[in-house]
Write a protein that holds these residues in place. Structure first.
Motif, PDB file in Angstrom:
ATOM      1  N   ILE A 109       1.206   9.073   1.138  1.00 61.59           N
ATOM      2  CA  ILE A 109       0.868   7.720   1.150  1.00 61.59           C
ATOM      3  C   ILE A 109       1.933   6.788   0.889  1.00 61.59           C
ATOM      4  O   ILE A 109       2.042   6.802  -0.399  1.00 61.59           O
ATOM      5  CB  ILE A 109      -0.710   7.281   0.950  1.00 61.59           C
ATOM      6  CG1 ILE A 109      -1.719   8.309   1.716  1.00 61.59           C
ATOM      7  CG2 ILE A 109      -0.878   6.067   1.220  1.00 61.59           C
ATOM      8  CD1 ILE A 109      -3.063   8.135   0.844  1.00 61.59           C
ATOM      9  N   ALA A 112       2.020   3.644  -0.280  1.00 59.70           N
ATOM     10  CA  ALA A 112       1.374   2.303  -0.499  1.00 59.70           C
ATOM     11  C   ALA A 112       1.876   1.057  -0.394  1.00 59.70           C
ATOM     12  O   ALA A 112       1.462   0.011   0.119  1.00 59.70           O
ATOM     13  CB  ALA A 112       0.500   2.664  -1.718  1.00 59.70           C
ATOM     14  N   PRO A 162      -6.092  -5.681   5.536  1.00 58.28           N
ATOM     15  CA  PRO A 162      -7.124  -5.000   5.633  1.00 58.28           C
ATOM     16  C   PRO A 162      -7.223  -3.799   4.566  1.00 58.28           C
ATOM     17  O   PRO A 162      -6.436  -3.744   3.645  1.00 58.28           O
ATOM     18  CB  PRO A 162      -7.022  -3.888   6.977  1.00 58.28           C
ATOM     19  CG  PRO A 162      -5.346  -4.215   7.063  1.00 58.28           C
ATOM     20  CD  PRO A 162      -5.012  -5.526   6.574  1.00 58.28           C
ATOM     21  N   ASN A 163      -8.388  -3.056   4.425  1.00 58.56           N
ATOM     22  CA  ASN A 163      -8.764  -2.131   3.523  1.00 58.56           C
ATOM     23  C   ASN A 163      -7.520  -1.076   3.435  1.00 58.56           C
ATOM     24  O   ASN A 163      -7.123  -0.979   4.567  1.00 58.56           O
ATOM     25  CB  ASN A 163      -9.828  -1.397   3.736  1.00 58.56           C
ATOM     26  CG  ASN A 163     -11.153  -2.289   3.325  1.00 58.56           C
ATOM     27  OD1 ASN A 163     -12.017  -2.326   4.299  1.00 58.56           O
ATOM     28  ND2 ASN A 163     -11.336  -2.848   2.139  1.00 58.56           N
ATOM     29  N   GLY A 164      -7.027  -0.702   2.203  1.00 54.38           N
ATOM     30  CA  GLY A 164      -5.745   0.383   2.017  1.00 54.38           C
ATOM     31  C   GLY A 164      -4.630  -0.320   2.506  1.00 54.38           C
ATOM     32  O   GLY A 164      -3.557   0.264   2.674  1.00 54.38           O
ATOM     33  N   ALA A 165      -4.400  -1.811   2.697  1.00 53.14           N
ATOM     34  CA  ALA A 165      -2.968  -2.428   3.166  1.00 53.14           C
ATOM     35  C   ALA A 165      -2.128  -2.138   2.149  1.00 53.14           C
ATOM     36  O   ALA A 165      -0.911  -2.141   2.318  1.00 53.14           O
ATOM     37  CB  ALA A 165      -3.253  -3.898   3.276  1.00 53.14           C
ATOM     38  N   GLY A 166      -2.516  -2.119   0.673  1.00 47.68           N
ATOM     39  CA  GLY A 166      -1.439  -1.897  -0.342  1.00 47.68           C
ATOM     40  C   GLY A 166      -1.649  -3.141  -1.434  1.00 47.68           C
ATOM     41  O   GLY A 166      -0.857  -3.176  -2.248  1.00 47.68           O
ATOM     42  N   LYS A 167      -2.705  -4.011  -1.204  1.00 48.20           N
ATOM     43  CA  LYS A 167      -2.555  -5.231  -2.003  1.00 48.20           C
ATOM     44  C   LYS A 167      -2.817  -4.883  -3.681  1.00 48.20           C
ATOM     45  O   LYS A 167      -1.937  -5.609  -4.392  1.00 48.20           O
ATOM     46  CB  LYS A 167      -3.861  -6.158  -1.394  1.00 48.20           C
ATOM     47  CG  LYS A 167      -3.853  -6.405  -0.183  1.00 48.20           C
ATOM     48  CD  LYS A 167      -4.960  -7.354   0.235  1.00 48.20           C
ATOM     49  CE  LYS A 167      -6.222  -6.735   0.135  1.00 48.20           C
ATOM     50  NZ  LYS A 167      -6.385  -5.430   1.260  1.00 48.20           N
ATOM     51  N   SER A 168      -3.867  -4.108  -3.881  1.00 54.57           N
ATOM     52  CA  SER A 168      -4.064  -3.913  -5.296  1.00 54.57           C
ATOM     53  C   SER A 168      -2.953  -2.928  -5.726  1.00 54.57           C
ATOM     54  O   SER A 168      -2.736  -3.250  -6.898  1.00 54.57           O
ATOM     55  CB  SER A 168      -5.358  -2.992  -5.419  1.00 54.57           C
ATOM     56  OG  SER A 168      -6.181  -3.695  -4.989  1.00 54.57           O
ATOM     57  N   THR A 169      -2.475  -2.010  -5.168  1.00 55.70           N
ATOM     58  CA  THR A 169      -1.147  -1.424  -5.595  1.00 55.70           C
ATOM     59  C   THR A 169      -0.067  -2.289  -5.931  1.00 55.70           C
ATOM     60  O   THR A 169       0.624  -2.369  -7.088  1.00 55.70           O
ATOM     61  CB  THR A 169      -0.756  -0.273  -4.422  1.00 55.70           C
ATOM     62  OG1 THR A 169      -1.886   0.621  -4.218  1.00 55.70           O
ATOM     63  CG2 THR A 169       0.212   0.656  -5.051  1.00 55.70           C
ATOM     64  N   GLU A 179      -9.117  -5.352 -10.119  1.00 55.26           N
ATOM     65  CA  GLU A 179     -10.108  -5.159  -9.129  1.00 55.26           C
ATOM     66  C   GLU A 179     -11.276  -4.465 -10.037  1.00 55.26           C
ATOM     67  O   GLU A 179     -11.064  -3.717 -10.896  1.00 55.26           O
ATOM     68  CB  GLU A 179      -9.818  -3.987  -8.094  1.00 55.26           C
ATOM     69  CG  GLU A 179     -10.334  -4.451  -6.777  1.00 55.26           C
ATOM     70  CD  GLU A 179      -9.858  -3.428  -5.779  1.00 55.26           C
ATOM     71  OE1 GLU A 179      -9.164  -2.304  -6.043  1.00 55.26           O
ATOM     72  OE2 GLU A 179     -10.283  -3.482  -4.681  1.00 55.26           O
ATOM     73  N   HIS A 237     -10.185 -10.643   0.935  1.00 58.14           N
ATOM     74  CA  HIS A 237     -10.667 -10.380   2.149  1.00 58.14           C
ATOM     75  C   HIS A 237     -11.109 -11.734   2.892  1.00 58.14           C
ATOM     76  O   HIS A 237     -11.458 -11.597   4.103  1.00 58.14           O
ATOM     77  CB  HIS A 237     -11.595  -9.396   2.030  1.00 58.14           C
ATOM     78  CG  HIS A 237     -11.091  -7.999   1.831  1.00 58.14           C
ATOM     79  ND1 HIS A 237     -10.486  -7.100   2.563  1.00 58.14           N
ATOM     80  CD2 HIS A 237     -11.219  -7.406   0.660  1.00 58.14           C
ATOM     81  CE1 HIS A 237      -9.926  -6.089   1.879  1.00 58.14           C
ATOM     82  NE2 HIS A 237     -10.619  -6.201   0.784  1.00 58.14           N
TER      83      HIS A 237
END
Ligand code: ATP
Length: 238
Positions: free
Chosen positions: A17, A19, A38-45, A84, A188
């Motif tokens: 993946i 990210a 969206p969820n999994g877009a890579g924001k937290s990474t 998070e 979000h």
């Protein structure tokens, strides 16, 4: 004057993946930037790398002239980070936890009282963090990120779990602090992004799809609302 945050060709993969894919971007003092996706877009990474919490596979992060790779302590000392989830050390009472974090940041006791008051935590200062509601836990994390009055704040879903009154309070507080800071908020909530941010980024599949003020995003996407622009730019992720 150097950019408050400068990111060059940042990349991070987890197994297969990707990210975060080759992101280059600059943020200036006084900006509040909302990071949507969206969820999994890579924001937290992305935020975890900016904070120095996660190492990139490649690329550079420079915080007010300090390179995160070669001067990590100096760079991190300029950042307040709300990750998070809940704060660590759930069995510590709120005040003790904040005093401990202040010590780690070489901040002082009056600073602890100040962040307790800013985050409206007076009623729970002696309560163990693990016994608090989700909203209170979030506010403890937020208070911790404010210790030492850092010039850069990275807030990953700061209003998650807050009731509407607390949410408004936090957003007002964030707006009032923007003058001498650079604040990046992942959220979000599109209305939250519009109300607090001077600049909006929409991220999808590790890339920044669009970057600008609300007006410029609506113009670029030929949409009448941020919601339709968001859907248009991230539709393939549904
Ligand atoms: P959300 O809005 O759901 O919090 P996000 O935009 O913050 O999502 P990330 O949490 O950064 O997205 O995740 C980006 C991608 O990287 C996802 O596919 C996720 O599953 C993957 N990922 C993130 N952290 C790890 C990890 N430690 N190990 C493996 N995969 C990971």
């Amino acid at each position: 004057m150097p950019a408050a945050i400068e990111v060059n060709h940042l990349h991070k993969s987890f197994a297969r993946i990707e990210a975060v894919k080759d992101i280059s971007i600059k943020f200036s003092e006084g900006e509040i930037i909302a990071l949507l996706g969206p969820n999994g877009a890579g924001k937290s990474t992305f935020m975890n790398m900016l904070s120095g919490f996660l190492s990139p596979d490649s690329g550079k992060i420079i915080i007010l002239g300090q390179d995160m790779a070669s001067n990590p302590l100096q760079a991190k000392s300029l950042i307040g980070f709300l990750p998070e989830g809940s704060p660590l050390y759930g069995d510590m009472p709120v005040r003790r936890f904040l005093a401990y974090m202040a010590k780690l940041k070489s901040s002082n006791a009056p600073d602890v009282d100040k962040v307790i008051s800013l985050a409206n935590l007076e009623d729970v200062v002696n309560q163990k963090i693990e016994t608090l509601s989700k909203g209170y836990k979030r506010r403890v994390g937020f208070a911790s990120s404010l210790l030492g009055n850092p010039p850069v704040l990275l807030l990953d879903e700061p209003t998650d779990g807050l009731d509407p009154n607390q949410k408004n309070h936090m957003l007002k507080l964030i707006s009032s602090m923007s003058k001498n800071k650079t604040i990046l908020i992942s959220t979000h909530l599109l209305d939250e992004a519009q109300s607090v941010a001077s600049r909006i980024l929409i991220m999808d599949k590790g890339e920044i799809k669009i970057d600008g003020s609300l007006d410029s995003i609506l113009k670029q996407t030929r949409c009448f609302s941020l919601e339709t622009a968001f859907t248009k730019l991230t539709k393939a992720s549904l």
